[in-house]
Motif scaffolding. Sequence first.
Motif, PDB file in Angstrom:
ATOM      1  N   ALA A  14      -0.310  -0.840  -6.299  1.00  0.00           N
ATOM      2  CA  ALA A  14      -1.770  -0.680  -6.285  1.00  0.00           C
ATOM      3  C   ALA A  14      -2.327  -0.855  -4.876  1.00  0.00           C
ATOM      4  N   LYS A  15      -1.783  -1.800  -4.115  1.00  0.00           N
ATOM      5  CA  LYS A  15      -2.262  -2.017  -2.741  1.00  0.00           C
ATOM      6  C   LYS A  15      -1.936  -0.806  -1.862  1.00  0.00           C
ATOM      7  N   VAL A  16      -0.774  -0.196  -2.065  1.00  0.00           N
ATOM      8  CA  VAL A  16      -0.404   0.999  -1.296  1.00  0.00           C
ATOM      9  C   VAL A  16      -1.346   2.145  -1.663  1.00  0.00           C
ATOM     10  N   MET A  17      -1.589   2.330  -2.955  1.00  0.00           N
ATOM     11  CA  MET A  17      -2.501   3.393  -3.406  1.00  0.00           C
ATOM     12  C   MET A  17      -3.903   3.180  -2.844  1.00  0.00           C
ATOM     13  N   ASP A  18      -4.364   1.929  -2.841  1.00  0.00           N
ATOM     14  CA  ASP A  18      -5.691   1.623  -2.288  1.00  0.00           C
ATOM     15  C   ASP A  18      -5.746   1.954  -0.794  1.00  0.00           C
ATOM     16  N   ALA A  19      -4.698   1.596  -0.064  1.00  0.00           N
ATOM     17  CA  ALA A  19      -4.662   1.868   1.383  1.00  0.00           C
ATOM     18  C   ALA A  19      -4.672   3.373   1.637  1.00  0.00           C
ATOM     19  N   ILE A  20      -3.870   4.118   0.888  1.00  0.00           N
ATOM     20  CA  ILE A  20      -3.829   5.578   1.050  1.00  0.00           C
ATOM     21  C   ILE A  20      -5.201   6.174   0.754  1.00  0.00           C
ATOM     22  N   SER A  21      -5.793   5.770  -0.347  1.00  0.00           N
ATOM     23  CA  SER A  21      -7.120   6.299  -0.729  1.00  0.00           C
ATOM     24  C   SER A  21      -8.155   5.979   0.346  1.00  0.00           C
ATOM     25  N   GLU A  22      -8.132   4.756   0.831  1.00  0.00           N
ATOM     26  CA  GLU A  22      -9.085   4.333   1.866  1.00  0.00           C
ATOM     27  C   GLU A  22      -8.900   5.155   3.148  1.00  0.00           C
ATOM     28  N   LEU A  23      -7.658   5.349   3.534  1.00  0.00           N
ATOM     29  CA  LEU A  23      -7.374   6.095   4.769  1.00  0.00           C
ATOM     30  C   LEU A  23      -7.737   7.576   4.617  1.00  0.00           C
ATOM     31  N   LEU A  24      -7.499   8.150   3.451  1.00  0.00           N
ATOM     32  CA  LEU A  24      -7.834   9.558   3.237  1.00  0.00           C
ATOM     33  C   LEU A  24      -9.345   9.773   3.191  1.00  0.00           C
ATOM     34  N   MET A  25     -10.083   8.759   2.736  1.00  0.00           N
ATOM     35  CA  MET A  25     -11.536   8.866   2.651  1.00  0.00           C
ATOM     36  C   MET A  25     -12.211   8.643   4.004  1.00  0.00           C
ATOM     37  N   ALA A  26     -11.505   8.032   4.946  1.00  0.00           N
ATOM     38  CA  ALA A  26     -12.091   7.683   6.238  1.00  0.00           C
ATOM     39  C   ALA A  26     -12.405   8.906   7.072  1.00  0.00           C
TER      40      ALA A  26
END
Length: 69
Positions: free
Chosen positions: A57-69
Amino acid sequence: MAMPVKENQIICNCKKVSYSDIEQALHQLNKFDDVLKTFEDVQKITHCSTGCGGCHAKVMDAISELLMA
């Protein structure tokens, strides 16, 4: 005590993969079809979430956050 910079935050303890490592892996990818496919690609590059899997979940959150940036 100062909080560590997010880029240095360890996301995957088993494989010692940081937020920055995930960001660098994303820069190696040519396209982002969907988050799950991107997760698999990042996992192949960094080996994150291949130990105990507790960081998924932490990896998915990081990926989502980075893609949204």
